[in-house]
Design an enzyme around this catalytic site. Structure first.
Site, PDB file in Angstrom:
ATOM      1  N   SER A  12       0.630  -1.219  -0.069  1.00 31.17           N
ATOM      2  CA  SER A  12      -0.027   0.040   0.221  1.00 31.17           C
ATOM      3  C   SER A  12       0.836   1.170   0.085  1.00 31.17           C
ATOM      4  CB  SER A  12      -0.837   0.009   1.311  1.00 31.17           C
ATOM      5  OG  SER A  12      -1.877  -1.136   1.082  1.00 31.17           O
ATOM      6  N   HIS A  43      -5.185  -9.846  -2.007  1.00 31.35           N
ATOM      7  CA  HIS A  43      -5.217 -10.290  -0.463  1.00 31.35           C
ATOM      8  C   HIS A  43      -6.312 -11.161  -0.393  1.00 31.35           C
ATOM      9  CE1 HIS A  43      -3.743  -5.822  -0.811  1.00 31.35           C
ATOM     10  NE2 HIS A  43      -3.162  -6.166   0.307  1.00 31.35           N
ATOM     11  N   TYR A  89      -8.492 -11.140   1.838  1.00 31.32           N
ATOM     12  CA  TYR A  89      -9.604 -10.621   2.449  1.00 31.32           C
ATOM     13  C   TYR A  89     -10.532  -9.936   1.295  1.00 31.32           C
ATOM     14  CZ  TYR A  89      -7.373  -5.883   2.276  1.00 31.32           C
ATOM     15  OH  TYR A  89      -6.426  -5.073   1.489  1.00 31.32           O
ATOM     16  N   ALA A 149       2.916  -2.614   3.922  1.00 36.34           N
ATOM     17  CA  ALA A 149       2.405  -1.412   5.156  1.00 36.34           C
ATOM     18  C   ALA A 149       2.070  -2.554   6.398  1.00 36.34           C
ATOM     19  CB  ALA A 149       1.289  -0.591   4.808  1.00 36.34           C
ATOM     20  N   HIS A 157      -7.354   3.434   6.898  1.00 36.27           N
ATOM     21  CA  HIS A 157      -6.574   3.208   5.756  1.00 36.27           C
ATOM     22  C   HIS A 157      -6.043   4.529   5.115  1.00 36.27           C
ATOM     23  CE1 HIS A 157      -5.107   0.846   2.359  1.00 36.27           C
ATOM     24  NE2 HIS A 157      -5.603   2.009   1.611  1.00 36.27           N
TER      25      HIS A 157
END
Length: 273
Positions: free
Chosen positions: A31, A84, A86, A114, A248
């Site tokens: 990220s 990811h 998720y 990150a 985020h």
């Protein structure tokens, strides 16, 4: 497994027709760290959506491009954006790009992410060399039939992160008068940030940083015989270490602040690999 093998071959064949030279080093950028791809010379950009069977990135800060070219006279390919669990992908799909990179000839892989700092001594903006990891995702991308062409059934993970590459990174940092943190990365499934109790658990288990990526990719890379260097950008103190909500946006802002140092270090590391 034969279907996965076919998809890898078709994707690699498509990519090979689009590029002029075979890359030596692969990078998977976390990220907010995709700016490194902007420094590639003679860049050839291939959007994920144009590559057969390639997943699509759905997370802010992950552009969704493969970028080929040269950095410090080394042929590289960068994944500008990763996948990811998720997001709803199966572990085999999250790691499919790593298999494709291997098919393109990649033998060395740099993975960045990150991460939240679990170690109380870590500060926002620190860069941590990953020396080991704890898979707390409840998933392993090697579950299912094993393809011998990909790697052995029970791969050794005693050196998931290459000691040789870590030493190179340390030497580069010393020349630049910078000190990397070194620590253990715990991967959680996400997409929620960890609770204070989960952070305490992570600390008890020996983790220094927590995140939601990287581990499936590293497992597959090691299964394929690739050398791996892992770098975490500590973008926030994990829950419970500071009395404030996590977001985020905070992660992206911290990644933005560390970019100049991150770029300088990684560029030189690539040169020395």
């Amino acid at each position: 497994m034969q279907d996965i093998k076919r998809k890898i071959q078709e994707a690699a064949q498509f990519i090979e027709k689009e590029i002029d030279c075979r890359p030596e080093i692969g990078l998977i950028l976390g990220s907010g760290l995709g700016i490194l791809a902007d420094l590639i010379e003679n860049a050839k950009v291939i959007p994920y959506e144009s590559i057969p069977h390639f997943p699509m990135s759905t997370v802010e800060g992950h552009a969704g491009e493969l970028v080929f070219g040269q950095i410090n006279n080394k042929s590289v390919v960068m994944m500008k954006g990763r996948f990811h669990l998720y997001e709803g992908y199966e572990a085999q799909h999250v790691t499919l790009p790593v298999r494709i990179l291997k098919a393109l000839g990649i033998s060395q892989l740099i993975v960045t992410n990150a991460a939240g700092g679990v170690n109380a001594d870590y500060e926002v903006g620190d860069l941590m060399l990953i020396t080991d990891h704890i898979n707390n995702m409840g998933r392993n991308p090697l579950i299912g039939p094993n393809e011998k062409d990909f790697g052995e059934r029970f791969p050794d993970m005693s050196e998931a992160y290459s000691k040789r590459l870590i030493q190179i990174a340390q030497r580069v940092a010393e020349k630049q008068q910078y000190s990397f943190r070194e620590g253990i990365y715990m991967g959680n499934l996400g997409p929620t940030y960890e609770t204070p109790a989960e952070v305490r658990m992570a600390r008890i288990l020996g983790a220094d940083a927590v995140g939601m990526s990287t581990i499936p990719e590293v497992i597959v890379a090691r299964h394929a015989g690739m050398e791996v260097l892992g770098i975490s950008c500590i973008t926030n103190k994990a829950a419970g270490l500071l009395q404030q909500a996590l977001s985020h946006e905070e992660v992206m802002e911290a990644a933005e602040q560390v970019k100049p140092k991150f770029l300088k270090l990684v560029l030189e590391i690539i040169k020395e690999m």
